[in-house]
Motif scaffolding. Structure first.
Motif: not given
Length: 415
Positions: A29-37, A68-79
């Motif tokens: 689950e995305e936290i703070a618009r992709g700042a963390a997960y 810290e992550v190497t890849a993100v799959h399925g994230a929505p475009p940043p607002a």
């Protein structure tokens, strides 16, 4: 370690998001618009903690920062435009571990590589800023305190989601005393980068020289980073340790042990008060806040004189203004039709000196002035007998007749 197909399908139905971390791919689950997960797993994984939620088949979880992550799959475009990440200059002999060690050494404050890394973390107009609070401090902000002192970009601390994790960000000196299992925070959008400073260099050197008996919270290292054995977090202070006008839609938050973010109140600028947002299932989080009823729907901040004010011009006249990011600055008006965008805007505050020490004037009562030191150091604290009320915040009452260079000043914002 990767999740099992059954667990992956269950989480995918909920979030559609997969994050690669530590050699595995996890539903997240995305936290703070992709700042963390927040990563989930059906099986035990090193570094994950057991934290089951009702109806979930993924009882193991871990919070990780986006870097810290190497890849993100399925994230929505940043607002909106993401914040600038902390960048470490390429260096043959210095990796993350060495840079972290440097960040914790006051004698390394002048290191050019460390300085270049710290300079990569910047505040821009609209950056979400956060100050971690105790229950006592939360009560103060509900009753009218304004943002001031040490704070952080939400982007840099979004992965710290539990009371235990946010302990290193507390500024009140009460860690371990309150015994509560919830952390509180104030979050607001920066009106302008000019309102913030980095606690490094000659202007802030005195903070690091203050002995433990004269300060609250962790020591100030002078490197611009939080004292921590495992985190590399850039810290900021409000310039001159001044109060900042409360922006529209600032929020007061709670972080219980479950790791969820609970919005307690949102600031209504026109009404000068806090509107309760939290539902009945979370109102117990307010039980530890002194003098605040969990059932109170709206809490006005009162009409007490404020130490700072945002002022703007429209049509050649001056009005009180409000920062309403990301939209900009507008006239503070009760009716929507009168909320005009201002032509110019500035932060108004009051400077003075007492016993040769530069101060801010917070308020005036019966010929006495409440002062806050702009550049605390051992000599300034000794000569004024100022008391520490928060990390870096030193205040004292002074006879108005003894105060010199008392003047109102304006900090203009570029539009």
């Amino acid at each position: 370690m990767s999740v099992t197909p059954q667990a992956s399908e269950n989480a995918g139905d909920r979030t559609g998001l997969r994050v690669a971390y530590g050699g595995g791919v996890y539903p997240a689950e995305e936290i703070a618009r992709g700042a963390a997960y927040e990563l989930f797993s059906a099986d035990e994984v090193a570094g994950f903690e057991w934290a089951p939620r009702p109806g979930s088949v993924l009882p193991w979880r871990r919070f990780v920062h986006a870097t810290e992550v190497t890849a993100v799959h399925g994230a929505p475009p940043p607002a909106e435009e993401p914040e600038a990440a902390l960048m470490m200059p390429a260096h043959r002999e210095r990796g993350w571990s060495q840079m972290h060690q440097l960040s914790q050494r006051p004698d390394a404050a002048g290191d050019p590589v460390l300085g270049a890394m710290r300079a990569s973390a910047v505040v821009r107009r609209g950056t979400r800023m956060v100050k971690i609070l105790s229950a006592r401090q939360l009560a103060g902000y509900v009753r009218g305190w304004l943002p001031h002192g040490f704070c952080y970009r939400e982007y840099d601390i979004a992965h710290l989601r539990t009371p235990a994790a946010t302990t290193l960000l507390r500024t009140d000196g009460e860690v371990g005393r309150d015994g509560v299992e919830v952390a509180y925070a104030l979050r607001w959008r920066a009106a302008d980068p000019v309102d913030y400073d980095v606690p490094v260099g000659d202007g802030h050197r005195g903070l690091g020289a203050l002995p433990p008996r004269d300060r609250l919270g962790p020591p100030v290292l002078g490197t611009g980073f939080v004292p921590s054995s495992s985190q590399l977090i850039p810290e900021f202070v409000t310039r001159d340790f001044a109060d900042l006008p409360m922006p529209a839609n600032a929020t007061l938050l709670a972080y219980p042990a479950e790791g969820v973010e609970v919005v307690l109140y949102t600031y209504q600028a026109e009404q000068r008060g806090w509107l309760r947002m939290v539902g009945p299932q979370w109102r117990h989080l307010l039980a530890a806040v002194p003098g605040l009823s969990p059932d109170q729907e709206y809490v006005p901040t009162g009409d007490a004189p404020r130490s700072t004010q945002l002022v703007g011009t429209y049509g050649g006249n001056e009005y009180e203004a409000v920062a309403d990011m990301p939209g900009g600055f507008r006239v503070l008006a009760m009716t929507r039709a009168a909320r005009y965008p201002v032509d110019a805007v500035a932060r108004r505050l009051r400077f003075a000196q007492w016993r040769g020490v530069p101060c801010l004037v917070l308020r005036e009562e019966a010929g006495w002035l409440r002062l806050r030191l702009r550049r605390p150091d051992p000599d300034a604290v000794a000569v004024t007998a100022a008391q520490c009320h928060d990390r870096g915040i030193y205040e004292v009452w002074a006879p108005g007749a003894e105060v010199t260079n008392d003047e109102v000043t304006h900090v203009p914002y570029a539009l």
